[in-house]
Structure formats: structure tokens, C-alpha cells
Motif scaffolding. Structure first.
Motif, PDB file in Angstrom:
ATOM      1  N   PRO A 252       8.102  27.673 -57.592  1.00 13.82           N
ATOM      2  CA  PRO A 252       7.819  25.660 -57.991  1.00 13.82           C
ATOM      3  C   PRO A 252       7.533  25.710 -58.997  1.00 13.82           C
ATOM      4  N   PRO A 253       5.990  26.658 -60.239  1.00 17.00           N
ATOM      5  CA  PRO A 253       6.115  25.667 -61.417  1.00 17.00           C
ATOM      6  C   PRO A 253       7.142  25.730 -62.588  1.00 17.00           C
ATOM      7  N   LEU A 254       7.684  24.802 -61.844  1.00 16.26           N
ATOM      8  CA  LEU A 254       9.621  24.618 -62.739  1.00 16.26           C
ATOM      9  C   LEU A 254       9.097  22.770 -63.352  1.00 16.26           C
ATOM     10  N   GLN A 255       9.700  22.996 -64.537  1.00 19.95           N
ATOM     11  CA  GLN A 255       9.394  21.553 -64.471  1.00 19.95           C
ATOM     12  C   GLN A 255      11.625  20.938 -65.517  1.00 19.95           C
ATOM     13  N   LEU A 256      12.316  20.169 -65.326  1.00 22.63           N
ATOM     14  CA  LEU A 256      13.633  20.442 -65.827  1.00 22.63           C
ATOM     15  C   LEU A 256      13.172  19.024 -66.459  1.00 22.63           C
ATOM     16  N   ILE A 257      14.092  18.522 -67.898  1.00 19.33           N
ATOM     17  CA  ILE A 257      13.947  17.713 -68.835  1.00 19.33           C
ATOM     18  C   ILE A 257      15.821  17.181 -69.252  1.00 19.33           C
ATOM     19  N   LEU A 258      16.115  16.637 -68.749  1.00 17.61           N
ATOM     20  CA  LEU A 258      17.082  15.713 -69.487  1.00 17.61           C
ATOM     21  C   LEU A 258      17.343  14.907 -70.512  1.00 17.61           C
ATOM     22  N   ALA A 259      17.740  15.005 -71.702  1.00 19.95           N
ATOM     23  CA  ALA A 259      18.006  14.448 -72.811  1.00 19.95           C
ATOM     24  C   ALA A 259      18.969  13.479 -72.733  1.00 19.95           C
ATOM     25  N   GLY A 260      19.131  12.616 -73.892  1.00 21.97           N
ATOM     26  CA  GLY A 260      20.088  12.230 -74.022  1.00 21.97           C
ATOM     27  C   GLY A 260      20.682  10.858 -74.287  1.00 21.97           C
ATOM     28  N   GLY A 261      21.559  10.859 -75.060  1.00 18.41           N
ATOM     29  CA  GLY A 261      21.645   8.937 -75.622  1.00 18.41           C
ATOM     30  C   GLY A 261      23.067   8.871 -75.471  1.00 18.41           C
ATOM     31  N   GLY A 262      23.422   7.338 -75.816  1.00 15.36           N
ATOM     32  CA  GLY A 262      24.407   6.904 -76.002  1.00 15.36           C
ATOM     33  C   GLY A 262      25.272   7.012 -77.124  1.00 15.36           C
ATOM     34  N   ALA A 263      26.600   6.964 -77.038  1.00 13.88           N
ATOM     35  CA  ALA A 263      27.613   6.682 -78.591  1.00 13.88           C
ATOM     36  C   ALA A 263      28.601   5.512 -78.178  1.00 13.88           C
ATOM     37  N   SER A 264      27.830   5.383 -79.619  1.00 12.63           N
ATOM     38  CA  SER A 264      28.745   3.150 -79.401  1.00 12.63           C
ATOM     39  C   SER A 264      29.666   3.506 -79.045  1.00 12.63           C
ATOM     40  N   ASP A 265      30.622   4.189 -78.522  1.00 10.87           N
ATOM     41  CA  ASP A 265      32.037   4.208 -78.110  1.00 10.87           C
ATOM     42  C   ASP A 265      32.399   4.677 -77.132  1.00 10.87           C
ATOM     43  N   ASP A 266      31.128   5.179 -76.131  1.00  5.62           N
ATOM     44  CA  ASP A 266      31.448   5.468 -74.789  1.00  5.62           C
ATOM     45  C   ASP A 266      30.181   4.703 -73.621  1.00  5.62           C
ATOM     46  N   PRO A 267      31.066   3.627 -73.534  1.00  2.00           N
ATOM     47  CA  PRO A 267      30.645   2.207 -72.429  1.00  2.00           C
ATOM     48  C   PRO A 267      30.040   2.477 -71.111  1.00  2.00           C
ATOM     49  N   GLU A 268      30.506   3.913 -70.415  1.00  5.31           N
ATOM     50  CA  GLU A 268      29.744   4.241 -69.291  1.00  5.31           C
ATOM     51  C   GLU A 268      28.573   5.216 -68.761  1.00  5.31           C
ATOM     52  N   GLY A 269      28.014   5.039 -70.362  1.00  3.04           N
ATOM     53  CA  GLY A 269      26.524   6.130 -70.615  1.00  3.04           C
ATOM     54  C   GLY A 269      25.881   5.247 -69.691  1.00  3.04           C
ATOM     55  N   ILE A 286      10.628  15.766 -63.549  1.00  4.42           N
ATOM     56  CA  ILE A 286      11.986  15.738 -63.786  1.00  4.42           C
ATOM     57  C   ILE A 286      11.366  14.764 -64.682  1.00  4.42           C
ATOM     58  N   THR A 287      11.841  14.938 -66.165  1.00  2.00           N
ATOM     59  CA  THR A 287      12.219  14.073 -67.308  1.00  2.00           C
ATOM     60  C   THR A 287      13.395  13.621 -68.128  1.00  2.00           C
ATOM     61  N   VAL A 288      13.532  11.960 -68.388  1.00  2.00           N
ATOM     62  CA  VAL A 288      14.650  11.451 -68.529  1.00  2.00           C
ATOM     63  C   VAL A 288      14.413  10.745 -69.459  1.00  2.00           C
ATOM     64  N   LEU A 289      15.384  11.668 -70.538  1.00  2.00           N
ATOM     65  CA  LEU A 289      14.500  11.442 -71.378  1.00  2.00           C
ATOM     66  C   LEU A 289      16.507  10.174 -72.423  1.00  2.00           C
ATOM     67  N   LEU A 290      16.157   8.634 -72.866  1.00  2.00           N
ATOM     68  CA  LEU A 290      17.172   8.742 -73.287  1.00  2.00           C
ATOM     69  C   LEU A 290      16.690   8.035 -74.807  1.00  2.00           C
ATOM     70  N   LEU A 291      17.434   8.652 -75.501  1.00  2.00           N
ATOM     71  CA  LEU A 291      16.748   8.957 -76.931  1.00  2.00           C
ATOM     72  C   LEU A 291      17.391   8.559 -78.097  1.00  2.00           C
ATOM     73  N   PRO A 292      16.945   7.832 -79.094  1.00  2.00           N
ATOM     74  CA  PRO A 292      17.733   7.004 -80.528  1.00  2.00           C
ATOM     75  C   PRO A 292      18.656   8.332 -80.935  1.00  2.00           C
ATOM     76  N   GLY A 293      19.874   7.992 -81.893  1.00  2.00           N
ATOM     77  CA  GLY A 293      20.805   8.674 -82.335  1.00  2.00           C
ATOM     78  C   GLY A 293      20.709   9.294 -83.052  1.00  2.00           C
ATOM     79  N   ASP A 294      19.433   9.322 -83.661  1.00  2.00           N
ATOM     80  CA  ASP A 294      19.039  10.300 -84.924  1.00  2.00           C
ATOM     81  C   ASP A 294      17.682  10.797 -84.249  1.00  2.00           C
ATOM     82  N   ALA A 295      17.699  11.080 -83.099  1.00  2.00           N
ATOM     83  CA  ALA A 295      16.402  12.186 -82.671  1.00  2.00           C
ATOM     84  C   ALA A 295      16.706  13.340 -82.474  1.00  2.00           C
ATOM     85  N   HIS A 296      17.152  13.993 -83.738  1.00  2.00           N
ATOM     86  CA  HIS A 296      17.311  15.032 -84.051  1.00  2.00           C
ATOM     87  C   HIS A 296      16.535  16.426 -84.874  1.00  2.00           C
ATOM     88  N   ARG A 297      15.549  15.886 -84.662  1.00  2.00           N
ATOM     89  CA  ARG A 297      14.707  17.161 -84.627  1.00  2.00           C
ATOM     90  C   ARG A 297      13.744  16.855 -83.342  1.00  2.00           C
TER      91      ARG A 297
END
Ligand code: UDP
Length: 420
Positions: A252-269, A286-297
Motif C-alpha cells: 500500500p505505501p507506494l507512489q508512482l511518478i510519470l515524468a515526461g516532456g514533449g519533443a518539438s517534432d512530436d505532435p501527439e504528446g 500518482i504524480t504526472v509531470l510535464l517537464l521543460p526540455g532542459d530539466a536535466h537535473r
């Protein structure tokens, strides 16, 4: 340091002999004009690699550069359909889209004509710029088509169309043998790689890690499973949510993170992100993150705070996210497909799965067996060190350049040594 781009820094990670070998290989190539072309500066694995590969080639004395072609919306819709078709989806591409694809490639060839005509080596990444070759009949150098996607079972009508362009190249590169297609030129197999000095992969201190808990409201007490990827159906984010839900019934104590962003050549995101948000909306863990392209750290920190990383793709050219997680001592539960199979050695560096149920079973197993989780994580990092660092890929690119420039010669003089 995030961006050293000098080879000596890699000695500690990859070994001094590896770097010395690279210098030897590169010495006779000094001044060689090599151009990479793709269609996005940010987002996705290709851009990720080129950001590092190009400066390292320059550091070796190669006159390397990177050009990005751009187009209108229809161009990207068309090339996304190519992408889906190469990965096996039956698609129907209107003629008007194909005309737009060809026109964009023609226009890009005109813009880059001077650079490309005189280049010694041109490496064209993926289908987006593949048709440029048709508009440069006076090219002097060798042209290589580099396919980053899972081409094991392409949708034939679309591959037939693209193949007519690809056949004009002097060579192709695929990530693994299962992807290689029948083509009238030499085919090289070169898997991608990660840069250990990229902001995404460098060691982080505790403060950096704490910051992401705080920034995204992540609970430091609950185990974390994570998937980092573009919102793309081939990455199966809904399957990840399902695997998490199945696991949560038992742990039961469990969490999910989905982290993603778009790519400028991917129109379906955007569409896929909406589906993910809908599937996740009733669960505060559940944490759903839409990150900017430079969120490397940020991605780096998320991969480090995760207990287990998933990459449950149903098709995957390579999956740099898998290597990135393994480099951080994480076992990866990955879809049993494409390039993931090169990295996840079943029961050794992680687990290969085919269904959300399979993924759930493996998550439970690892969370219940922390010693095994740790041991696999250790092996995962060493496996990356041996196989998937950028120094290995650089060596293979240099060797390929030799192969192309020297053709069938049996001996190549290298700075006093001889390759046979
Ligand atoms: N990535 C990123 N931000 C995101 C999602 C992915 O920077 O929101 C990076 C990820 O860390 C990896 C690359 O993009 O370096 C994705 O490469 P991969 O081969 O896994 O998949 P692709 O997107 O090329 O299909």
C-alpha cells in the motif's frame, strides 16, 4: 561540472586506455568535415546524444557540426506517422503530407547546400531529413542514414516509400541487428550511449535530491516507482499506471511518478498526456509531470530518488532512459522489446516484462527483496560502464568513418600503428 566536453575527463570513468585509443583513432581524421542532421534540438534521445557527441568530436580535432531542419505542422504530422509506421503501426499518410515532407526536405537541402556539398561525412538521423539526399546530386562526401527507431517490423508500404531515399546513402546504422533492413549498402550496428558528465547523469548531493521531493510534493517515506519518457503510446504510460495499481493492492505505501516532456517534432504528446492525466486523476499518489526540455537535473534527481525505474515500452529503438537509470544503480523493469533487451539482462540488471501484470509482479519482488534490488542496481551500473558510455559510441563512429573513407582497403595506417 555539467559540460566539460573534454576527453581527458572521461579517463576516470571509462579508463585511460579507452581515451588514448580514441585519440589515436582520431589523429588521422583531424580537420575532417562531419555534419549531423536531425529535426529537433531538444527532446528525445537523438538530441540528447548529439548535444554531447558533437563537442567531443570537435575536441578530437574533427570539424563536426550539427544542423536541425524544421518544417510546418503537416511535416511533423507526416514524420510522426513515419515513426509510428517504422515501429510497426499501419498508418495511412495522405499524399499532401508526403508532398509537404518532400518539399521541406528540398527546402532544407537548399538552405544547407554549401555545408553539405563539401562535407566529408554527413550523418542523417531518422526519417525526418532522410529525403534531403535526393536534392544534393553533387555531394562529395559519404552519407550515412542513422535509424534510431525500432525498425524490426516496419509497416511495409511506408518503409517502401522511405527506402527509396535511404537506398541512395553510402551506409546505414541501426541500433541492433534485429532492426537492420535489407539495403544496397553496408549496414553498421551501433547502439546509443549516455554521457556520464551530462547534467542528467552527474552525481547529485542530498540538497538536490531533497529539492525535488519538495518541488513536486513527493513523499520521502513511500517507495517510488518512476518512468521517464515522452508521452507516447509506444512508451505505454497507461500500462505503467496499471502495473502500479496492481502492485499497490499488495504494497500500500507506494507512489508512482510519470515524468515526461514533449519533443518539438512530436505532435501527439498532448493527446497522450491527457489520457495519462485522466487515468491518474483519482490517485493522489500518482504524480504526472510535464517537464521543460532542459530539466536535466530534475530528471537526474528523480531517477536517483526512485526505488525502481520502469520503461514499459511496447516498442523501443533503444531507450536512453534505461541506461540513465542503470547508471544510477537502479534495476530497470523494461518492456521486452527492441533496445531495452540490450540493456536489461533479465534477472541480472533488471527484468523484462510483457504485461502490466508481469511488471507488477517484478515490482513486488524487488520491493520485498531489497538486497537483490541493490545487487541488480550495482550490476546495472557496471553493465553501462562496459557497454553504453559515449566513449564507446564515439569509437564506433570513428571506426565507421574509417570504413567509409577507406572502403575495402585491408590495412589502415593509424599514427604509426596499423589496423588490419
Ligand atoms: N527526456 C527528457 N525529458 C523528458 C523525457 C525524456 O529530457 O521529459 C530525455 C530522457 O532522459 C532521455 C531522452 O530524453 O535522455 C529520451 O530518450 P529515449 O531513447 O529513452 O527515448 P526517445 O524519446 O528517443 O524515444
Amino acid at each position: 561540472m555539467d559540460n566539460p566536453n573534454t576527453l581527458s575527463q572521461y579517463e576516470d570513468v571509462a579508463g585511460r586506455d579507452v581515451i588514448e585509443h580514441l585519440r589515436q583513432l582520431a589523429a588521422p581524421l583531424k580537420g575532417l568535415r562531419l555534419v549531423h542532421i536531425n529535426s529537433t534540438k531538444m527532446g528525445g534521445g537523438v538530441a540528447e546524444i548529439l548535444h554531447k557527441m558533437v563537442p567531443l568530436m570537435q575536441d578530437l580535432g574533427i570539424n563536426a557540426s550539427w544542423e536541425v531542419i524544421t518544417g510546418e505542422t503537416i511535416f511533423y504530422q507526416c514524420t510522426k506517422s513515419f515513426h509510428n509506421a517504422i515501429q510497426g503501426s499501419p498508418v495511412n499518410i495522405p499524399h499532401s503530407h508526403l508532398r509537404e515532407y518532400e518539399a521541406t526536405n528540398k527546402q532544407s537541402a537548399e538552405i544547407l547546400r554549401d555545408t553539405l556539398r563539401d562535407a566529408d561525412i554527413v550523418i542523417i538521423h531518422d526519417p525526418q531529413p532522410a529525403a534531403m539526399i535526393a536534392h544534393l546530386p553533387d555531394r562529395k562526401g559519404k552519407w550515412v542514414w542513422r535509424c534510431h527507431i525500432d525498425a524490426s517490423r516496419p509497416f511495409r508500404p511506408v518503409w517502401k516509400y522511405l527506402r527509396d531515399f535511404v537506398a541512395h546513402y553510402d551506409a546505414s546504422i541501426f541500433s541492433l541487428s534485429g532492426f537492420a533492413q535489407r539495403l544496397p549498402h553496408p549496414i553498421y550496428l551501433i547502439p546509443p550511449s549516455i554521457d556520464p558528465f551530462h547534467a542528467k547523469n552527474i552525481a547529485l548531493d542530498r540538497k538536490n535530491l531533497q529539492a525535488v521531493y519538495h518541488q513536486f510534493g513527493i513523499d520521502p517515506e513511500k517507495p517510488i516507482i518512476l518512468q521517464v519518457s515522452r508521452y507516447d503510446r509506444f512508451k505505454d504510460p497507461l500500462g505503467v499506471i496499471r502495473a502500479y495499481q496492481l502492485t499497490k493492492r499488495f504494497i500500500p505505501p507506494l507512489q508512482l511518478i510519470l515524468a515526461g516532456g514533449g519533443a518539438s517534432d512530436d505532435p501527439e504528446g498532448e493527446m497522450v498526456l491527457q489520457e495519462v492525466r485522466t487515468a491518474a486523476k483519482d490517485d493522489p499518489d500518482i504524480t504526472v509531470l510535464l517537464l521543460p526540455g532542459d530539466a536535466h537535473r530534475t530528471i537526474n534527481a528523480l531517477q536517483r530518488i526512485a526505488d525502481i525505474v520502469l520503461q514499459k515500452s511496447i516498442r523501443e529503438g533503444f531507450g536512453l532512459t534505461v541506461t540513465e537509470a542503470m547508471w544510477k544503480n537502479k534495476p530497470v523493469i523494461g518492456g521486452d522489446t527492441g533496445g531495452i533487451r540490450l540493456q536489461v539482462i533479465n534477472h541480472y540488471t533488471g527484468f523484462l516484462v510483457n504485461t502490466p501484470e508481469g511488471a507488477a509482479l517484478r515490482i513486488r519482488y524487488l520491493l520485498h527483496n531489497r538486497d537483490i534490488l541493490e545487487d541488480m542496481g550495482y550490476k546495472a551500473k557496471e553493465f553501462v560502464r562496459e557497454n553504453f558510455l559515449i566513449t564507446r559510441q564515439l569509437r564506433e563512429y570513428l571506426t565507421l568513418v574509417y570504413g567509409l573513407l577507406h572502403g575495402t582497403e585491408e590495412r589502415i595506417e593509424l599514427n604509426g600503428t596499423t589496423l588490419m
